[in-house]
Design a protein around this motif. Structure first.
Motif, PDB file in Angstrom:
ATOM      1  N   LEU A   1       8.291   1.741 -92.770  1.00 51.63           N
ATOM      2  CA  LEU A   1       7.101   2.569 -92.720  1.00 51.63           C
ATOM      3  C   LEU A   1       6.383   2.381 -91.383  1.00 51.63           C
ATOM      4  O   LEU A   1       6.204   1.247 -90.918  1.00 51.63           O
ATOM      5  N   GLY A   2       5.961   3.464 -90.784  1.00 49.92           N
ATOM      6  CA  GLY A   2       5.178   3.369 -89.568  1.00 49.92           C
ATOM      7  C   GLY A   2       3.722   3.083 -89.882  1.00 49.92           C
ATOM      8  O   GLY A   2       3.371   2.707 -91.007  1.00 49.92           O
ATOM      9  N   GLY A   3       2.869   3.265 -88.887  1.00 49.05           N
ATOM     10  CA  GLY A   3       1.448   3.054 -89.133  1.00 49.05           C
ATOM     11  C   GLY A   3       1.084   1.590 -89.209  1.00 49.05           C
ATOM     12  O   GLY A   3       1.809   0.718 -88.724  1.00 49.05           O
ATOM     13  N   PRO A   4      -0.044   1.272 -89.859  1.00 50.82           N
ATOM     14  CA  PRO A   4      -0.619  -0.073 -89.778  1.00 50.82           C
ATOM     15  C   PRO A   4      -0.079  -1.087 -90.785  1.00 50.82           C
ATOM     16  O   PRO A   4      -0.525  -2.231 -90.768  1.00 50.82           O
ATOM     17  N   LEU A   5       0.864  -0.728 -91.653  1.00 48.20           N
ATOM     18  CA  LEU A   5       1.255  -1.657 -92.721  1.00 48.20           C
ATOM     19  C   LEU A   5       1.764  -2.987 -92.158  1.00 48.20           C
ATOM     20  O   LEU A   5       1.191  -4.045 -92.438  1.00 48.20           O
ATOM     21  N   MET A   6       2.838  -2.971 -91.388  1.00 43.16           N
ATOM     22  CA  MET A   6       3.412  -4.223 -90.899  1.00 43.16           C
ATOM     23  C   MET A   6       2.503  -4.915 -89.884  1.00 43.16           C
ATOM     24  O   MET A   6       2.309  -6.143 -89.971  1.00 43.16           O
ATOM     25  N   PRO A   7       1.889  -4.202 -88.915  1.00 41.51           N
ATOM     26  CA  PRO A   7       0.963  -4.894 -88.004  1.00 41.51           C
ATOM     27  C   PRO A   7      -0.195  -5.572 -88.731  1.00 41.51           C
ATOM     28  O   PRO A   7      -0.576  -6.698 -88.392  1.00 41.51           O
ATOM     29  N   ALA A   8      -0.774  -4.899 -89.745  1.00 46.40           N
ATOM     30  CA  ALA A   8      -1.884  -5.496 -90.483  1.00 46.40           C
ATOM     31  C   ALA A   8      -1.434  -6.745 -91.226  1.00 46.40           C
ATOM     32  O   ALA A   8      -2.153  -7.751 -91.288  1.00 46.40           O
ATOM     33  N   ALA A   9      -0.234  -6.696 -91.803  1.00 51.78           N
ATOM     34  CA  ALA A   9       0.286  -7.851 -92.547  1.00 51.78           C
ATOM     35  C   ALA A   9       0.512  -9.040 -91.624  1.00 51.78           C
ATOM     36  O   ALA A   9       0.096 -10.173 -91.913  1.00 51.78           O
ATOM     37  N   LEU A  10       1.176  -8.806 -90.502  1.00 54.87           N
ATOM     38  CA  LEU A  10       1.494  -9.905 -89.597  1.00 54.87           C
ATOM     39  C   LEU A  10       0.244 -10.456 -88.921  1.00 54.87           C
ATOM     40  O   LEU A  10       0.129 -11.677 -88.717  1.00 54.87           O
ATOM     41  N   ASP A  11      -0.699  -9.588 -88.586  1.00 57.47           N
ATOM     42  CA  ASP A  11      -1.953 -10.070 -87.998  1.00 57.47           C
ATOM     43  C   ASP A  11      -2.706 -10.965 -88.982  1.00 57.47           C
ATOM     44  O   ASP A  11      -3.218 -12.036 -88.595  1.00 57.47           O
ATOM     45  N   PHE A  12      -2.791 -10.542 -90.233  1.00 60.32           N
ATOM     46  CA  PHE A  12      -3.488 -11.340 -91.245  1.00 60.32           C
ATOM     47  C   PHE A  12      -2.809 -12.696 -91.412  1.00 60.32           C
ATOM     48  O   PHE A  12      -3.474 -13.740 -91.449  1.00 60.32           O
ATOM     49  N   PHE A  13      -1.494 -12.688 -91.475  1.00 59.99           N
ATOM     50  CA  PHE A  13      -0.761 -13.936 -91.672  1.00 59.99           C
ATOM     51  C   PHE A  13      -0.954 -14.884 -90.498  1.00 59.99           C
ATOM     52  O   PHE A  13      -1.238 -16.078 -90.679  1.00 59.99           O
ATOM     53  N   HIS A  14      -0.802 -14.382 -89.278  1.00 61.37           N
ATOM     54  CA  HIS A  14      -0.924 -15.256 -88.105  1.00 61.37           C
ATOM     55  C   HIS A  14      -2.349 -15.806 -87.957  1.00 61.37           C
ATOM     56  O   HIS A  14      -2.542 -16.918 -87.459  1.00 61.37           O
ATOM     57  N   GLU A  15      -3.335 -15.058 -88.413  1.00 63.70           N
ATOM     58  CA  GLU A  15      -4.722 -15.528 -88.345  1.00 63.70           C
ATOM     59  C   GLU A  15      -5.012 -16.620 -89.368  1.00 63.70           C
ATOM     60  O   GLU A  15      -5.914 -17.439 -89.158  1.00 63.70           O
ATOM     61  N   HIS A  16      -4.280 -16.645 -90.471  1.00 62.21           N
ATOM     62  CA  HIS A  16      -4.633 -17.532 -91.580  1.00 62.21           C
ATOM     63  C   HIS A  16      -3.645 -18.669 -91.850  1.00 62.21           C
ATOM     64  O   HIS A  16      -3.980 -19.589 -92.591  1.00 62.21           O
ATOM     65  N   GLN A  17      -2.467 -18.644 -91.259  1.00 58.02           N
ATOM     66  CA  GLN A  17      -1.470 -19.627 -91.688  1.00 58.02           C
ATOM     67  C   GLN A  17      -1.817 -21.049 -91.257  1.00 58.02           C
ATOM     68  O   GLN A  17      -1.339 -22.003 -91.868  1.00 58.02           O
ATOM     69  N   HIS A  18      -2.667 -21.266 -90.245  1.00 63.01           N
ATOM     70  CA  HIS A  18      -2.952 -22.621 -89.778  1.00 63.01           C
ATOM     71  C   HIS A  18      -4.348 -23.111 -90.159  1.00 63.01           C
ATOM     72  O   HIS A  18      -4.774 -24.161 -89.690  1.00 63.01           O
ATOM     73  N   HIS A  19      -5.052 -22.389 -90.981  1.00 67.17           N
ATOM     74  CA  HIS A  19      -6.383 -22.855 -91.362  1.00 67.17           C
ATOM     75  C   HIS A  19      -6.328 -24.147 -92.167  1.00 67.17           C
ATOM     76  O   HIS A  19      -7.242 -24.956 -92.122  1.00 67.17           O
ATOM     77  N   LEU A  20      -5.253 -24.352 -92.899  1.00 67.65           N
ATOM     78  CA  LEU A  20      -5.148 -25.547 -93.730  1.00 67.65           C
ATOM     79  C   LEU A  20      -4.786 -26.779 -92.903  1.00 67.65           C
ATOM     80  O   LEU A  20      -5.348 -27.853 -93.090  1.00 67.65           O
ATOM     81  N   TYR A  21      -3.867 -26.626 -91.976  1.00 61.61           N
ATOM     82  CA  TYR A  21      -3.354 -27.775 -91.224  1.00 61.61           C
ATOM     83  C   TYR A  21      -2.971 -27.255 -89.835  1.00 61.61           C
ATOM     84  O   TYR A  21      -1.867 -26.774 -89.617  1.00 61.61           O
ATOM     85  N   ALA A  22      -3.901 -27.363 -88.907  1.00 59.23           N
ATOM     86  CA  ALA A  22      -3.791 -26.666 -87.629  1.00 59.23           C
ATOM     87  C   ALA A  22      -2.618 -27.130 -86.780  1.00 59.23           C
ATOM     88  O   ALA A  22      -2.135 -26.379 -85.930  1.00 59.23           O
ATOM     89  N   THR A  23      -2.146 -28.362 -86.968  1.00 58.40           N
ATOM     90  CA  THR A  23      -1.071 -28.863 -86.113  1.00 58.40           C
ATOM     91  C   THR A  23       0.309 -28.663 -86.729  1.00 58.40           C
ATOM     92  O   THR A  23       1.298 -29.113 -86.159  1.00 58.40           O
ATOM     93  N   ALA A  24       0.403 -28.016 -87.891  1.00 58.28           N
ATOM     94  CA  ALA A  24       1.701 -27.787 -88.514  1.00 58.28           C
ATOM     95  C   ALA A  24       2.526 -26.813 -87.677  1.00 58.28           C
ATOM     96  O   ALA A  24       1.984 -25.919 -87.042  1.00 58.28           O
ATOM     97  N   PRO A  25       3.843 -26.993 -87.636  1.00 62.48           N
ATOM     98  CA  PRO A  25       4.672 -26.037 -86.885  1.00 62.48           C
ATOM     99  C   PRO A  25       4.566 -24.655 -87.513  1.00 62.48           C
ATOM    100  O   PRO A  25       4.484 -24.527 -88.739  1.00 62.48           O
TER     101      PRO A  25
END
Length: 401
Positions: free
Chosen positions: A341-365
């Motif tokens: 699918l074009g449009g914002p679906l995949m960009p919105a998903a990946l942006d949200f994930f990259h913004e939130h994946q290190h909030h718990l443990y910032a130095t995790a790979p």
């Protein structure tokens, strides 16, 4: 360095022989090109025994051996590979909007493919149509002169193991379907091992197993289509699926993201599928039938479409974040029709994930995320790979012995 050892039963020479064969086949699969001496060092089996087993596997058509390779330490050796020319495995995928069949070699290379596009229908109709595709694949010139090891079938719902019962396919309206029994009525003489597997599990297994020694320690595959599912694989020392006590591990589309939200096909409210799935996007945009991706992509300039896809993308990003914090996989792979699918679906998903994946443990790979925009045959290839994996592991006389 990976080593391959198995527990031994003292005095049972036949059993030990089968274990040695299994260990050597698995190591050659993971690391093609090893010599006999290298196989002996990796498996901790004597060179004499390895030489005997390798010769038997060469004679039976499981392995091939190249020319002498000079260089390195010790005597020159011949690289050993799985034989691409002797065997064939059939993999089939039952989708909500179509059926797919592939014939593959021992390395997962696709020899031929046969596809039926359109609504899958009821279980009996699907079994009859799929049997015709399987027969066509068997009779295809690329596969018909090979020895068939077995058939694997992927289905869009949880499967009981080892009962081979499709427990529920909510987007097809199927429940407690003995699909292999229905299929076998049309394929009474099919030789080899037969198995039934969840579609997302099969695709996840393909992503891990077909990479050989490069398989990640833990991989999560998200199948984004009419429904949403996940397959979870632990990759070492050999890829193994995580199934859960009730065979429901990976039913991520029915995790609740919006309490009190819309009703889902499963009966709960606010499931991820009510925000993200193909059927939810169809309902939101009034697309009753036909190819979804083409219909949506033709309307990307409409504000309603942009809002729907952005909302779906944010739901996917939240799903990825929760998955990462729950299981912390080494890699997440996104596949299925919705990745196109074009449009914002995949960009919105990946942006949200990259913004939130290190909030718990910032130095995790960081967890690697890959998007497979062409995963049409992945589940079929994966379930064929499972047939090979079970054949290699089997200790039954006449399978690999």
């Amino acid at each position: 360095m990976t080593t391959h050892t198995r527990p031994a039963r003292a005095g049972d020479q036949s059993y030990l022989k089968r274990l040695n064969r299994s260990a050597i086949l698995e190591l050659v699969r993971q690391e093609p090109g090893l010599s006999r001496a290298e196989l002996a060092a990796r498996t901790h089996v004597t060179k004499v025994t390895v030489g005997t087993v390798v010769q038997e596997l060469l004679d039976e058509g499981w392995l091939t051996e190249g020319t002498l390779q000079h260089g390195g330490l010790g005597r020159p050796g011949r690289p050993v590979h799985l034989n691409e020319d002797r065997h064939v495995i059939i993999g089939a995928d039952v989708g909500v909007q179509g059926l797919r069949v592939v014939a593959t070699t021992l390395t997962g290379r696709v020899l031929t493919r046969h596809v039926h596009d359109g609504p899958t229908g009821d279980p009996d109709t699907a079994a009859a149509t799929l049997a015709a595709l399987i027969t066509a694949a068997q009779n295809d010139p690329a596969a018909r002169d090979r020895q068939l090891l077995g058939l694997g079938v992927a289905v869009p719902g949880p499967v009981s193991q080892p009962g081979h019962l499709l427990l529920l396919a909510p987007n097809l309206g199927w429940r407690d379907v003995p699909f292999l029994d229905l299929l076998s009525a049309h394929l009474p003489a099919l030789p080899g091992l037969t198995l039934l597997e969840n579609e997302a599990n099969a695709a996840a297994f393909a992503e891990s197993y077909l990479r050989g020694r490069d398989a990640p320690d833990m991989l999560a595959y998200l199948s984004l289509g009419s429904g949403i599912g996940a397959g979870l694989v632990v990759g070492t020392p050999e890829p193994r699926l995580l199934r859960g006590a009730g065979h429901l591990a990976g039913e991520i589309g029915h995790t609740v993201l919006q309490p009190g939200g819309l009703y889902c096909h499963c009966g709960n409210r606010g499931c991820a599928e009510t925000l993200l799935s193909g059927w939810a996007i169809r309902a939101a945009l009034g697309i009753p039938h036909g190819p979804l991706v083409e219909a949506v992509n033709a309307r990307l300039d409409e504000p309603e479409v942009q809002v729907t896809l952005r909302r779906a993308g944010e739901a996917l990003g939240l799903l990825l974040t929760n998955l990462n914090h729950t299981l912390n996989p080494s890699e997440i792979v996104l596949g299925g029709p919705l990745t196109r699918l074009g449009g914002p679906l995949m960009p919105a998903a990946l942006d949200f994930f990259h913004e939130h994946q290190h909030h718990l443990y910032a130095t995790a790979p960081p967890t690697r995320v890959q998007v497979r925009t062409d995963s049409t045959l992945l589940a079929a290839r994966g379930v064929a790979a499972q047939v090979l994996a079970r054949t290699i592991r089997s200790a039954e006389s006449g399978v690999v012995a």
